[in-house]
Design a protein around this motif. Structure first.
Motif, PDB file in Angstrom:
ATOM      1  N   GLU A 199      -3.479  16.190  -2.959  1.00 36.62           N
ATOM      2  CA  GLU A 199      -4.128  16.118  -1.645  1.00 36.62           C
ATOM      3  C   GLU A 199      -5.253  15.093  -1.639  1.00 36.62           C
ATOM      4  O   GLU A 199      -5.441  14.375  -0.664  1.00 36.62           O
ATOM      5  CB  GLU A 199      -4.656  17.499  -1.244  1.00 36.62           C
ATOM      6  N   CYS A 200      -5.972  14.987  -2.735  1.00 37.03           N
ATOM      7  CA  CYS A 200      -7.086  14.045  -2.819  1.00 37.03           C
ATOM      8  C   CYS A 200      -6.607  12.596  -2.840  1.00 37.03           C
ATOM      9  O   CYS A 200      -7.136  11.764  -2.106  1.00 37.03           O
ATOM     10  CB  CYS A 200      -7.912  14.349  -4.062  1.00 37.03           C
ATOM     11  N   TRP A 201      -5.603  12.283  -3.670  1.00 35.31           N
ATOM     12  CA  TRP A 201      -5.227  10.889  -3.898  1.00 35.31           C
ATOM     13  C   TRP A 201      -3.923  10.447  -3.248  1.00 35.31           C
ATOM     14  O   TRP A 201      -3.682   9.250  -3.099  1.00 35.31           O
ATOM     15  CB  TRP A 201      -5.162  10.602  -5.397  1.00 35.31           C
ATOM     16  N   PHE A 202      -3.065  11.386  -2.879  1.00 30.68           N
ATOM     17  CA  PHE A 202      -1.741  11.007  -2.380  1.00 30.68           C
ATOM     18  C   PHE A 202      -1.463  11.448  -0.943  1.00 30.68           C
ATOM     19  O   PHE A 202      -0.356  11.260  -0.456  1.00 30.68           O
ATOM     20  CB  PHE A 202      -0.648  11.583  -3.293  1.00 30.68           C
ATOM     21  N   ILE A 242       3.476  -0.167  -5.555  1.00 28.20           N
ATOM     22  CA  ILE A 242       2.642   0.342  -4.467  1.00 28.20           C
ATOM     23  C   ILE A 242       2.089  -0.859  -3.711  1.00 28.20           C
ATOM     24  O   ILE A 242       1.546  -1.785  -4.311  1.00 28.20           O
ATOM     25  CB  ILE A 242       1.490   1.213  -5.006  1.00 28.20           C
ATOM     26  N   ILE A 243       2.244  -0.823  -2.409  1.00 26.73           N
ATOM     27  CA  ILE A 243       1.709  -1.883  -1.564  1.00 26.73           C
ATOM     28  C   ILE A 243       0.660  -1.288  -0.629  1.00 26.73           C
ATOM     29  O   ILE A 243       0.610  -0.080  -0.430  1.00 26.73           O
ATOM     30  CB  ILE A 243       2.822  -2.577  -0.750  1.00 26.73           C
ATOM     31  N   VAL A 244      -0.171  -2.159  -0.088  1.00 25.14           N
ATOM     32  CA  VAL A 244      -1.169  -1.735   0.896  1.00 25.14           C
ATOM     33  C   VAL A 244      -0.563  -1.979   2.275  1.00 25.14           C
ATOM     34  O   VAL A 244      -0.130  -3.093   2.580  1.00 25.14           O
ATOM     35  CB  VAL A 244      -2.491  -2.514   0.730  1.00 25.14           C
ATOM     36  N   THR A 276       9.491   1.526  -3.603  1.00 27.64           N
ATOM     37  CA  THR A 276       8.304   0.935  -3.000  1.00 27.64           C
ATOM     38  C   THR A 276       7.607   2.004  -2.187  1.00 27.64           C
ATOM     39  O   THR A 276       8.243   2.708  -1.398  1.00 27.64           O
ATOM     40  CB  THR A 276       8.669  -0.259  -2.102  1.00 27.64           C
ATOM     41  N   ALA A 277       6.315   2.134  -2.403  1.00 25.14           N
ATOM     42  CA  ALA A 277       5.495   3.088  -1.668  1.00 25.14           C
ATOM     43  C   ALA A 277       4.292   2.354  -1.110  1.00 25.14           C
ATOM     44  O   ALA A 277       3.962   1.255  -1.566  1.00 25.14           O
ATOM     45  CB  ALA A 277       5.046   4.214  -2.590  1.00 25.14           C
ATOM     46  N   SER A 278       3.649   2.976  -0.122  1.00 24.14           N
ATOM     47  CA  SER A 278       2.486   2.313   0.468  1.00 24.14           C
ATOM     48  C   SER A 278       1.324   3.281   0.619  1.00 24.14           C
ATOM     49  O   SER A 278       1.510   4.491   0.712  1.00 24.14           O
ATOM     50  CB  SER A 278       2.848   1.712   1.829  1.00 24.14           C
ATOM     51  N   VAL A 279       0.151   2.694   0.627  1.00 20.89           N
ATOM     52  CA  VAL A 279      -1.103   3.410   0.869  1.00 20.89           C
ATOM     53  C   VAL A 279      -1.934   2.565   1.833  1.00 20.89           C
ATOM     54  O   VAL A 279      -1.692   1.362   1.972  1.00 20.89           O
ATOM     55  CB  VAL A 279      -1.885   3.676  -0.444  1.00 20.89           C
ATOM     56  N   PRO A 280      -2.938   3.146   2.485  1.00 20.70           N
ATOM     57  CA  PRO A 280      -3.669   2.396   3.505  1.00 20.70           C
ATOM     58  C   PRO A 280      -4.736   1.427   2.990  1.00 20.70           C
ATOM     59  O   PRO A 280      -5.093   0.495   3.700  1.00 20.70           O
ATOM     60  CB  PRO A 280      -4.308   3.488   4.362  1.00 20.70           C
ATOM     61  N   VAL A 281      -5.250   1.626   1.776  1.00 21.00           N
ATOM     62  CA  VAL A 281      -6.331   0.754   1.291  1.00 21.00           C
ATOM     63  C   VAL A 281      -6.109   0.356  -0.164  1.00 21.00           C
ATOM     64  O   VAL A 281      -5.503   1.086  -0.953  1.00 21.00           O
ATOM     65  CB  VAL A 281      -7.728   1.424   1.427  1.00 21.00           C
ATOM     66  N   ARG A 282      -6.625  -0.820  -0.532  1.00 22.11           N
ATOM     67  CA  ARG A 282      -6.444  -1.367  -1.879  1.00 22.11           C
ATOM     68  C   ARG A 282      -7.068  -0.473  -2.955  1.00 22.11           C
ATOM     69  O   ARG A 282      -6.512  -0.331  -4.047  1.00 22.11           O
ATOM     70  CB  ARG A 282      -7.048  -2.768  -1.949  1.00 22.11           C
ATOM     71  N   TYR A 283      -8.209   0.129  -2.671  1.00 22.56           N
ATOM     72  CA  TYR A 283      -8.849   0.999  -3.665  1.00 22.56           C
ATOM     73  C   TYR A 283      -7.900   2.118  -4.087  1.00 22.56           C
ATOM     74  O   TYR A 283      -7.748   2.419  -5.273  1.00 22.56           O
ATOM     75  CB  TYR A 283     -10.161   1.589  -3.117  1.00 22.56           C
ATOM     76  N   LEU A 284      -7.252   2.742  -3.120  1.00 25.03           N
ATOM     77  CA  LEU A 284      -6.328   3.829  -3.401  1.00 25.03           C
ATOM     78  C   LEU A 284      -5.136   3.320  -4.219  1.00 25.03           C
ATOM     79  O   LEU A 284      -4.708   3.967  -5.177  1.00 25.03           O
ATOM     80  CB  LEU A 284      -5.856   4.445  -2.079  1.00 25.03           C
ATOM     81  N   LYS A 285      -4.627   2.169  -3.870  1.00 30.59           N
ATOM     82  CA  LYS A 285      -3.532   1.539  -4.621  1.00 30.59           C
ATOM     83  C   LYS A 285      -3.938   1.353  -6.077  1.00 30.59           C
ATOM     84  O   LYS A 285      -3.221   1.743  -7.005  1.00 30.59           O
ATOM     85  CB  LYS A 285      -3.171   0.196  -3.996  1.00 30.59           C
ATOM     86  N   ASN A 286      -5.104   0.751  -6.297  1.00 29.87           N
ATOM     87  CA  ASN A 286      -5.579   0.473  -7.651  1.00 29.87           C
ATOM     88  C   ASN A 286      -5.787   1.760  -8.456  1.00 29.87           C
ATOM     89  O   ASN A 286      -5.443   1.829  -9.635  1.00 29.87           O
ATOM     90  CB  ASN A 286      -6.863  -0.343  -7.617  1.00 29.87           C
TER      91      ASN A 286
END
Length: 110
Positions: free
Chosen positions: A45-48, A98-100, A62-72
């Motif tokens: 819940e915190c990170w994904f 993982i892409i932003v 391929t998966a995506s997240v909204p911000v680069r910090y979360l990706k890293n």
């Protein structure tokens, strides 16, 4: 032929999409469940919570997240767990990228 007839004729020629089994979990749901089993619901819940599976192509998920910090952070801390969950969901997965995601406003413009 009136406009209603033209619409009916064009609809009759359109291919019918195959039915999707509503009970069959999506790839995103399968990976989500695998991650929760692997890392626990609190960490998930915190990170994904904003994590989305975009698809599988040529052995890679391929998966995506909204911000680069979360990706890293996910790449640094949770990539092995993510890869294991992805492989359990689909045996053909050999790697995860993982892409932003673009912001919603940008996606609406394209």
């Amino acid at each position: 032929m009136g406009s209603k007839g033209a619409i009916a004729a064009s609809c009759a020629q359109a291919p019918v999409p195959p039915l999707v089994n509503a009970l069959e979990p999506t790839l995103t749901e399968q990976v989500r469940k695998g991650l929760i089993d692997e890392i626990g619901p609190d960490i998930y819940e915190c990170w994904f919570s904003a994590f989305e599976v975009e698809g599988i192509d040529a052995g890679g998920l391929t998966a995506s997240v909204p911000v680069r910090y979360l990706k890293n952070w996910i790449e640094y801390k949770y990539m092995p767990s993510l890869l294991r969950a992805a492989k359990r969901s689909n045996a053909s997965v050999e790697w995860v990228e993982i892409i932003v995601r673009k912001p919603v406003a940008d996606r609406l413009r394209t």
